[in-house]
Design a protein around this motif. Structure first.
Motif, mmCIF file in Angstrom:
data_model
loop_
_atom_site.group_PDB
_atom_site.id
_atom_site.type_symbol
_atom_site.label_atom_id
_atom_site.label_comp_id
_atom_site.label_asym_id
_atom_site.label_seq_id
_atom_site.Cartn_x
_atom_site.Cartn_y
_atom_site.Cartn_z
ATOM 1 N N TYR A 1 -13.695 -2.290 3.271
ATOM 2 C CA TYR A 1 -12.705 -1.551 2.484
ATOM 3 C C TYR A 1 -12.139 -0.356 3.249
ATOM 4 O O TYR A 1 -11.499 0.513 2.667
ATOM 5 C CB TYR A 1 -13.330 -1.094 1.162
ATOM 6 C CG TYR A 1 -13.834 -2.259 0.336
ATOM 7 C CD1 TYR A 1 -12.967 -2.996 -0.460
ATOM 8 C CD2 TYR A 1 -15.161 -2.654 0.396
ATOM 9 C CE1 TYR A 1 -13.410 -4.085 -1.197
ATOM 10 C CE2 TYR A 1 -15.621 -3.744 -0.333
ATOM 11 C CZ TYR A 1 -14.746 -4.454 -1.127
ATOM 12 O OH TYR A 1 -15.198 -5.539 -1.844
ATOM 13 N N ASP A 2 -12.359 -0.329 4.572
ATOM 14 C CA ASP A 2 -11.878 0.771 5.408
ATOM 15 C C ASP A 2 -10.490 0.499 5.961
ATOM 16 O O ASP A 2 -10.064 -0.657 6.090
ATOM 17 C CB ASP A 2 -12.832 0.986 6.589
ATOM 18 C CG ASP A 2 -14.193 1.488 6.162
ATOM 19 O OD1 ASP A 2 -14.317 1.941 5.015
ATOM 20 O OD2 ASP A 2 -15.133 1.422 6.974
ATOM 21 N N ARG B 1 -15.673 -2.135 11.225
ATOM 22 C CA ARG B 1 -15.538 -1.305 10.026
ATOM 23 C C ARG B 1 -16.904 -0.937 9.447
ATOM 24 O O ARG B 1 -17.829 -1.747 9.463
ATOM 25 C CB ARG B 1 -14.733 -2.048 8.957
ATOM 26 C CG ARG B 1 -13.261 -2.188 9.270
ATOM 27 C CD ARG B 1 -12.536 -3.055 8.262
ATOM 28 N NE ARG B 1 -12.856 -4.480 8.447
ATOM 29 C CZ ARG B 1 -12.333 -5.460 7.725
ATOM 30 N NH1 ARG B 1 -11.486 -5.174 6.737
ATOM 31 N NH2 ARG B 1 -12.660 -6.719 7.976
ATOM 32 N N TYR C 1 -12.973 4.123 1.111
ATOM 33 C CA TYR C 1 -13.325 2.748 0.738
ATOM 34 C C TYR C 1 -12.376 2.202 -0.338
ATOM 35 O O TYR C 1 -12.793 1.620 -1.325
ATOM 36 C CB TYR C 1 -14.786 2.680 0.264
ATOM 37 C CG TYR C 1 -15.754 3.298 1.239
ATOM 38 C CD1 TYR C 1 -15.985 2.702 2.485
ATOM 39 C CD2 TYR C 1 -16.405 4.492 0.954
ATOM 40 C CE1 TYR C 1 -16.850 3.275 3.403
ATOM 41 C CE2 TYR C 1 -17.274 5.070 1.873
ATOM 42 C CZ TYR C 1 -17.499 4.462 3.086
ATOM 43 O OH TYR C 1 -18.354 5.036 4.000
ATOM 44 N N CYS D 1 -14.253 8.650 4.599
ATOM 45 C CA CYS D 1 -13.920 7.300 4.156
ATOM 46 C C CYS D 1 -13.825 7.253 2.639
ATOM 47 O O CYS D 1 -14.696 7.748 1.930
ATOM 48 C CB CYS D 1 -14.968 6.308 4.640
ATOM 49 S SG CYS D 1 -14.888 6.001 6.405
ATOM 50 N N GLY E 1 -7.194 -3.522 5.948
ATOM 51 C CA GLY E 1 -7.066 -2.321 6.763
ATOM 52 C C GLY E 1 -5.777 -1.551 6.578
ATOM 53 O O GLY E 1 -5.543 -0.555 7.277
ATOM 54 N N SER F 1 -17.233 -0.549 6.330
ATOM 55 C CA SER F 1 -17.187 -1.533 5.251
ATOM 56 C C SER F 1 -15.857 -2.266 5.333
ATOM 57 O O SER F 1 -14.909 -1.800 5.979
ATOM 58 C CB SER F 1 -17.337 -0.859 3.883
ATOM 59 O OG SER F 1 -16.081 -0.395 3.422
ATOM 60 N N GLU G 1 -9.131 9.330 7.463
ATOM 61 C CA GLU G 1 -10.502 8.820 7.529
ATOM 62 C C GLU G 1 -10.748 7.842 8.676
ATOM 63 O O GLU G 1 -9.799 7.319 9.279
ATOM 64 C CB GLU G 1 -10.835 8.123 6.219
ATOM 65 C CG GLU G 1 -9.927 6.920 5.940
ATOM 66 C CD GLU G 1 -9.842 6.603 4.458
ATOM 67 O OE1 GLU G 1 -10.478 5.621 4.042
ATOM 68 O OE2 GLU G 1 -9.148 7.339 3.740
ATOM 69 N N LYS H 1 -8.917 -5.592 1.804
ATOM 70 C CA LYS H 1 -9.740 -5.761 3.009
ATOM 71 C C LYS H 1 -8.908 -6.064 4.258
ATOM 72 O O LYS H 1 -9.380 -6.712 5.182
ATOM 73 C CB LYS H 1 -10.790 -6.858 2.807
ATOM 74 C CG LYS H 1 -11.702 -6.631 1.607
ATOM 75 C CD LYS H 1 -12.746 -7.731 1.488
ATOM 76 C CE LYS H 1 -13.639 -7.525 0.267
ATOM 77 N NZ LYS H 1 -14.689 -8.564 0.166
ATOM 78 N N HIS I 1 -3.966 6.017 -0.718
ATOM 79 C CA HIS I 1 -4.002 6.915 0.426
ATOM 80 C C HIS I 1 -2.796 7.854 0.418
ATOM 81 O O HIS I 1 -2.933 9.038 0.779
ATOM 82 C CB HIS I 1 -4.047 6.109 1.726
ATOM 83 C CG HIS I 1 -5.261 5.246 1.845
ATOM 84 N ND1 HIS I 1 -5.231 3.898 1.497
ATOM 85 C CD2 HIS I 1 -6.536 5.523 2.217
ATOM 86 C CE1 HIS I 1 -6.443 3.401 1.679
ATOM 87 N NE2 HIS I 1 -7.254 4.349 2.108
ATOM 88 N N THR J 1 -10.875 5.059 10.955
ATOM 89 C CA THR J 1 -9.973 3.919 10.985
ATOM 90 C C THR J 1 -10.439 2.979 12.087
ATOM 91 O O THR J 1 -10.507 3.367 13.259
ATOM 92 C CB THR J 1 -8.531 4.404 11.222
ATOM 93 O OG1 THR J 1 -8.165 5.305 10.160
ATOM 94 C CG2 THR J 1 -7.557 3.241 11.248
ATOM 95 N N ALA J 2 -10.771 1.769 11.715
ATOM 96 C CA ALA J 2 -11.471 0.855 12.628
ATOM 97 C C ALA J 2 -10.543 0.278 13.689
ATOM 98 O O ALA J 2 -9.399 -0.100 13.396
ATOM 99 C CB ALA J 2 -12.119 -0.274 11.834
#
Length: 345
Positions: free
Chosen positions: A71-72, A67, A27, A25, A34, A69, A58, A32, A40, A60-61
């Protein structure tokens, strides 16, 4: 040619070498939302140029409240596909295979409005007590893994990893330290595996490519408080039975417990070796493997099938070229002639 830097057909993938960029991750989703950002593109692009065989994007929610955080990265809506697809296409253009790790943080989702978990046990005093998941909650999150997998397929990834390690939601179901349920998702090892088993079965209906699962094979707890290595080997056999192509071995994260022994290069390899004794599918090694000679030794001695590099690739984007020099591998090719000039006088 070294084994580390040789092409290989493995886990239903054709890779130019056995170096895998671990999912780490960053971050850096500052809005915010996603969605993939220019960071990236640059971050992963640099490692593709350095000739990493497989880049794993990384964690990935699959849900905004899942998440680690705010910031993911995320894949819980279709708007997030566009940026991910552009990233995957760029990395393919640069010559690497691309995977993605799908995750839900469960009780470790620190920014969640209402964290959820198999049982209402907080990670520590700095985290909220999670809501114990109902059967409807379980089905909802399983569906979100499937939906995220579909979006990953649309984005063009070469492999998908289900994150079942580091104390996040799936790991919380697997571990007796965090799963105190009395229904079909708790109690016996078979019951605690059920949540992951059903996710894998459903993903396999929509995705026929390379499917990996990451596991933490120890929680650094006392015997009886965690799964034994034999129980993890049983889970590994079930994963192979259920169609998983590779087991990505790691350690820790369910609680704040740390190793009670000195941390040294290769300190997790014994876990990989234990899993390799139980399954026939490929198994990865990770954990302070920055020394190319150690990586080559691990592969030559069949202790692992692939090497995950994390912090080493953050410290040194040209790690593979430097590894080729150390291993005296004259077959390794940098990205192009311009990069060749940077490696040779």
């Amino acid at each position: 040619m070294s084994m580390l830097l040789s092409p290989v057909e493995i886990a239903n993938l054709s890779l130019k070498n056995r170096v895998v960029m671990a999912p780490m991750c960053m971050y850096e989703v500052r809005k915010k939302d996603g969605i993939v950002t220019p960071f990236h593109m640059a971050h992963y692009g640099a490692r593709a140029i350095s000739q990493v065989g497989l880049i794993m994007i990384e964690a990935t929610a699959v849900d905004p409240d899942g998440r680690i955080s705010d910031y993911d990265l995320g894949l819980w809506n279709n708007q997030q596909i566009v940026g991910l697809k552009a990233l995957v296409e760029s990395l393919h253009f640069l010559g690497t295979k691309v995977g993605i790790q799908l995750a839900h943080a469960g009780r470790k989702a620190k920014d969640a409005v209402q964290p959820i978990a198999p049982s209402p046990l907080a990670f520590n005093k700095d985290f909220a007590t999670p809501k114990e998941m109902s059967l409807l909650d379980i089905k909802d999150i399983q569906d979100k893994f499937i939906e995220a997998a579909n979006r990953a397929v649309e984005a063009g990834v070469d492999m998908i990893e289900i994150h079942g390690a580091h104390g996040y939601l799936i790991n919380q179901f697997l571990s007796p330290a965090t799963n105190k349920r009395q229904d079909q998702y708790g109690g016996s090892l078979e019951n605690r595996y059920r949540f992951l088993e059903e996710i894998i079965g459903s993903v396999r209906h929509v995705y026929k490519g390379s499917l990996w699962v990451r596991l933490s094979l120890t929680d650094f707890l006392e015997a009886g408080q965690q799964n034994s290595i034999e129980e993890w080997q049983t889970i590994g056999k079930w994963l192979e039975r259920d169609g998983v192509d590779c087991i990505d071995v790691s350690a820790g994260g369910v609680t704040e417990a740390k190793p009670n022994f000195p941390i040294c290069p290769g300190y997790q390899v014994h876990l990989t070796m234990a899993m390799k004794e139980a399954v026939t599918i490929p198994v990865t090694a990770v954990g302070l493997l920055a020394e190319p000679g150690i990586c080559e030794y691990i592969l030559q001695n069949n202790q692992a099938d692939l090497i995950l590099q994390g912090r080493a690739l953050i410290r040194n984007v040209n790690w593979l070229a430097d590894a080729a020099k150390e291993l005296k591998d004259k077959e390794f090719q940098v990205f192009n002639q311009s990069y060749f000039r940077g490696q040779h006088k």
